[in-house]
Design an enzyme around this catalytic site. Structure first.
Site, PDB file in Angstrom:
ATOM      1  N   LYS A 190       0.813  -1.228   0.000  1.00  0.00           N
ATOM      2  CA  LYS A 190       0.000   0.000   0.000  1.00  0.00           C
ATOM      3  C   LYS A 190       0.845   1.277   0.000  1.00  0.00           C
ATOM      4  O   LYS A 190       0.393   2.316  -0.475  1.00  0.00           O
ATOM      5  CB  LYS A 190      -0.969  -0.004   1.183  1.00  0.00           C
ATOM      6  N   ALA A 241       0.728  -1.051  14.665  1.00  0.00           N
ATOM      7  CA  ALA A 241       1.198   0.146  13.960  1.00  0.00           C
ATOM      8  C   ALA A 241       1.506  -0.198  12.501  1.00  0.00           C
ATOM      9  O   ALA A 241       2.336   0.438  11.864  1.00  0.00           O
ATOM     10  CB  ALA A 241       2.430   0.715  14.658  1.00  0.00           C
TER      11      ALA A 241
HETATM   12  P1  ATR Z   1       3.372  -4.126   8.283  1.00  0.00           P
HETATM   13  O1  ATR Z   1       3.996  -3.820   9.627  1.00  0.00           O
HETATM   14  O2  ATR Z   1       4.329  -4.641   7.260  1.00  0.00           O
HETATM   15  O3  ATR Z   1       2.479  -3.036   7.781  1.00  0.00           O
HETATM   16  P2  ATR Z   1       1.035  -5.446   9.076  1.00  0.00           P
HETATM   17  O4  ATR Z   1       0.571  -6.861   8.889  1.00  0.00           O
HETATM   18  O5  ATR Z   1       0.208  -4.357   8.545  1.00  0.00           O
HETATM   19  O6  ATR Z   1       2.472  -5.391   8.515  1.00  0.00           O
HETATM   20  O7  ATR Z   1       1.268  -5.156  10.643  1.00  0.00           O
HETATM   21  C1  ATR Z   1       1.529  -6.138  11.525  1.00  0.00           C
HETATM   22  C2  ATR Z   1       1.218  -5.586  12.924  1.00  0.00           C
HETATM   23  O8  ATR Z   1       1.022  -6.690  13.787  1.00  0.00           O
HETATM   24  C3  ATR Z   1       2.381  -4.787  13.509  1.00  0.00           C
HETATM   25  O9  ATR Z   1       1.874  -3.780  14.338  1.00  0.00           O
HETATM   26  C4  ATR Z   1       3.117  -5.883  14.297  1.00  0.00           C
HETATM   27  O10 ATR Z   1       3.908  -5.411  15.351  1.00  0.00           O
HETATM   28  P3  ATR Z   1       5.482  -5.075  15.108  1.00  0.00           P
HETATM   29  O11 ATR Z   1       5.502  -3.710  14.513  1.00  0.00           O
HETATM   30  O12 ATR Z   1       6.082  -5.153  16.449  1.00  0.00           O
HETATM   31  O13 ATR Z   1       5.994  -6.134  14.159  1.00  0.00           O
HETATM   32  C5  ATR Z   1       1.949  -6.638  14.855  1.00  0.00           C
HETATM   33  N1  ATR Z   1       2.331  -7.989  15.278  1.00  0.00           N
HETATM   34  C6  ATR Z   1       2.604  -9.038  14.480  1.00  0.00           C
HETATM   35  N2  ATR Z   1       2.915 -10.122  15.225  1.00  0.00           N
HETATM   36  C7  ATR Z   1       2.833  -9.727  16.538  1.00  0.00           C
HETATM   37  C8  ATR Z   1       3.046 -10.382  17.785  1.00  0.00           C
HETATM   38  N3  ATR Z   1       3.400 -11.684  17.856  1.00  0.00           N
HETATM   39  N4  ATR Z   1       2.860  -9.656  18.923  1.00  0.00           N
HETATM   40  C9  ATR Z   1       2.503  -8.365  18.867  1.00  0.00           C
HETATM   41  N5  ATR Z   1       2.291  -7.687  17.717  1.00  0.00           N
HETATM   42  C10 ATR Z   1       2.454  -8.353  16.560  1.00  0.00           C
END
Ligand code: ATR
Length: 264
Positions: free
Chosen positions: A65, A126
């Site tokens: 995006k 985020a």
């Molecule tokens: P992107 O960050 O590439 O935009 P997304 O799928 O839109 O991908 O976002 C994934 C979100 O899920 C993020 O906020 C991520 O947290 P991090 O920034 O710390 O990676 C969160 N997320 C994914 N797995 C997680 C977990 N096991 N615990 C807490 N938050 C998680």
């Protein structure tokens, strides 16, 4: 025949073709909507196909995006403000990037008559969709937007663009929050859990999950069992698609029981 496409990686799970092709058929349009798994190095060429009219419109999903932005001629106000594009089309020979996630989120809440005005909202996550949610919440006049993310730096980066955010430590949802939004990817897998102190947050709150497949994440299940109101991201998904379809085809398709059931 007009051709539309959703691009992403992964893309297999996308229900956009199902919904758009349903509306195409209902409105007897000579068009087809497909999905395509792409890598970053293919994006430039795909967008160029809009210019030579081989493709009439593109929806963009995770993780592209933001990545598509340099290949576009112009951004709508919403796409620029969120730095997130999910809908691409050509107008006056210019390739335009637009964001319908903002309207999707807003209309999804209106659909269930939830009024955000003067409410205290806490967003978990985020990632890519969060800037759209913040813009929608501001538009609907939420009184406070609190945000936490596992990687705090990403939350701080968002605060740089949205000064009104209050950043708290991961999973520290304040007690007096009215609405808690899961915008993380936690919940996509059935056994995913978010380590919130659900009891401390209390009952009679509104728990909202952007995820709609699975229908009920553990986040919603837990909140529900403690007497909270819950909602998944299905209507947001339908309304963002609805906005794209209307923009491309200049036809407002119906969202009725049949449409909603289609995605069950
Ligand atoms: P992107 O960050 O590439 O935009 P997304 O799928 O839109 O991908 O976002 C994934 C979100 O899920 C993020 O906020 C991520 O947290 P991090 O920034 O710390 O990676 C969160 N997320 C994914 N797995 C997680 C977990 N096991 N615990 C807490 N938050 C998680």
């Amino acid at each position: 025949m007009k051709k539309y496409l959703v691009i992403g990686n992964p893309i297999e799970h996308s229900l956009s073709p199902k919904l758009h092709n349903y509306w195409i058929k209902k409105n007897q349009l000579n068009a087809i909507y497909d999905k395509k798994l792409v890598n970053e190095n293919e994006i430039k060429n795909i967008i160029e196909e809009i210019k030579n009219e081989k493709i009439n419109g593109i929806n963009v999903t995770v993780p592209f995006k933001k990545i598509v932005i340099p290949y576009l001629d112009k951004l709508s106000f919403e796409a620029d403000k969120s730095q997130s594009v999910n809908t691409i089309y050509m107008e006056n020979n210019k390739i335009i990037g637009h964001n319908t996630d903002i309207a999707g989120f807003e209309l999804g809440l209106k659909h269930i008559n939830y009024d955000v005005k003067d409410k205290k909202i806490c967003i978990l996550g985020a990632g890519g969709v969060v800037s759209s949610i913040i813009i929608a919440l501001n538009k609907m006049k939420a009184s406070n937007i609190i945000l936490c993310n596992r990687t705090k730096k990403k939350a701080d980066d968002l605060k740089f663009f949205f000064k009104e955010l209050e950043i708290v430590e991961w999973a520290n949802v304040p007690k007096d929050t009215d609405m808690i939004i899961n915008a993380t990817s936690l919940g996509l897998k059935n056994d995913d859990n978010i380590n919130l102190d659900y009891k401390k947050i209390g009952s009679n709150k509104f728990f909202y999950d952007v995820i709609y497949n699975p229908k009920q994440t553990n986040f919603l299940k837990k909140a529900n069992s403690l007497g909270n109101k819950t909602e998944n991201g299905k209507m947001m998904f339908i309304y963002q698609a609805h906005q794209s379809f209307t923009l491309w085809n200049k036809i407002i398709p119906k969202i009725d029981k049949e449409t909603i059931k289609l995605l069950d």
